[in-house]
Design a protein around this motif. Structure first.
Motif, PDB file in Angstrom:
ATOM      1  N   GLY A   6      -3.463  28.710 -13.655  1.00  0.00           N
ATOM      2  CA  GLY A   6      -4.077  27.878 -13.259  1.00  0.00           C
ATOM      3  C   GLY A   6      -5.577  27.691 -12.971  1.00  0.00           C
ATOM      4  O   GLY A   6      -6.212  28.286 -13.873  1.00  0.00           O
ATOM      5  N   VAL A  31       0.464  25.811 -16.509  1.00  0.00           N
ATOM      6  CA  VAL A  31       0.191  27.121 -15.571  1.00  0.00           C
ATOM      7  C   VAL A  31       0.688  28.318 -15.758  1.00  0.00           C
ATOM      8  O   VAL A  31       0.152  29.435 -15.745  1.00  0.00           O
ATOM      9  CB  VAL A  31       0.290  26.401 -13.987  1.00  0.00           C
ATOM     10  CG1 VAL A  31      -0.114  27.404 -13.022  1.00  0.00           C
ATOM     11  CG2 VAL A  31      -0.417  25.062 -13.918  1.00  0.00           C
ATOM     12  N   TYR A  90       2.651  20.286 -16.243  1.00  0.00           N
ATOM     13  CA  TYR A  90       1.670  21.058 -15.909  1.00  0.00           C
ATOM     14  C   TYR A  90       2.014  22.153 -15.202  1.00  0.00           C
ATOM     15  O   TYR A  90       1.322  23.467 -15.482  1.00  0.00           O
ATOM     16  CB  TYR A  90       1.097  20.094 -14.518  1.00  0.00           C
ATOM     17  CG  TYR A  90       0.079  20.931 -13.660  1.00  0.00           C
ATOM     18  CD1 TYR A  90      -1.351  21.008 -14.307  1.00  0.00           C
ATOM     19  CD2 TYR A  90       0.455  21.665 -12.532  1.00  0.00           C
ATOM     20  CE1 TYR A  90      -2.225  21.659 -13.402  1.00  0.00           C
ATOM     21  CE2 TYR A  90      -0.681  22.261 -11.837  1.00  0.00           C
ATOM     22  CZ  TYR A  90      -1.982  22.404 -12.213  1.00  0.00           C
ATOM     23  OH  TYR A  90      -2.893  22.993 -11.637  1.00  0.00           O
ATOM     24  N   GLU A  91       3.290  22.489 -14.583  1.00  0.00           N
ATOM     25  CA  GLU A  91       3.433  23.762 -13.943  1.00  0.00           C
ATOM     26  C   GLU A  91       3.941  24.553 -15.316  1.00  0.00           C
ATOM     27  O   GLU A  91       3.559  25.965 -15.261  1.00  0.00           O
ATOM     28  CB  GLU A  91       4.935  23.576 -13.250  1.00  0.00           C
ATOM     29  CG  GLU A  91       4.692  22.864 -12.011  1.00  0.00           C
ATOM     30  CD  GLU A  91       3.705  23.484 -10.792  1.00  0.00           C
ATOM     31  OE1 GLU A  91       3.655  24.882 -10.852  1.00  0.00           O
ATOM     32  OE2 GLU A  91       2.963  23.179 -10.344  1.00  0.00           O
TER      33      GLU A  91
END
Length: 140
Positions: free
Chosen positions: A53, A48, A44-45
């Motif tokens: 995001g 992003v 996820y990071e």
């Protein structure tokens, strides 16, 4: 360690995942966190950082929906352990004790008042409404 590429996460072992976590968060991952969950958070990071995001609008929508969810379940969650609910149904008084783990009725703990209400009545009921915890709308 630099952040790994998204496609490389699957091949990383615990030690390399922990290093990537350390680089991202500035501290070690929780000791019992699974590798699967570490991969998900890191993936996820990485996304992003690469794509950006959530938009401000999406974040506001999520916050608003979370507020509504909390508000709708506020009554049942607002009950404190040690409290007692009484409801008479078909000539029988039912006593439900509020505990840390849920609701105690007839020696058994339930997580939901609605399950207790359904068991008592034999039909679908809102538990908080059955036990008089919600306000009913006045008819216009």
């Amino acid at each position: 360690m630099t952040m790994p590429a998204l496609e490389d996460l699957r091949a990383l072992g615990r030690e390399d995942l922990s290093k990537a976590w350390q680089a991202l968060h500035g501290k070690a991952p929780p000791p019992r966190m699974s590798q699967v969950f570490m991969r998900r958070v890191l993936a996820y990071e990485i996304q992003v950082r690469h794509h950006g995001g959530l938009t401000k609008t999406a974040l506001k929508d999520l916050a608003r929906k979370e507020g509504k969810r909390k508000q709708s379940s506020k009554t049942a969650r607002g009950l404190k352990p040690g409290g007692r609910l009484l409801r008479e149904w078909n000539g029988t008084t039912h006593v439900v004790d509020v505990t840390e783990d849920g609701f105690l009725w007839r020696g058994q703990t339930y997580r939901s008042l609605s399950v207790i209400a359904r068991t008592i009545t034999g039909s679908h009921w809102s538990g908080p409404r059955f036990f008089g915890l919600t306000k009913t709308r006045a008819h216009k």
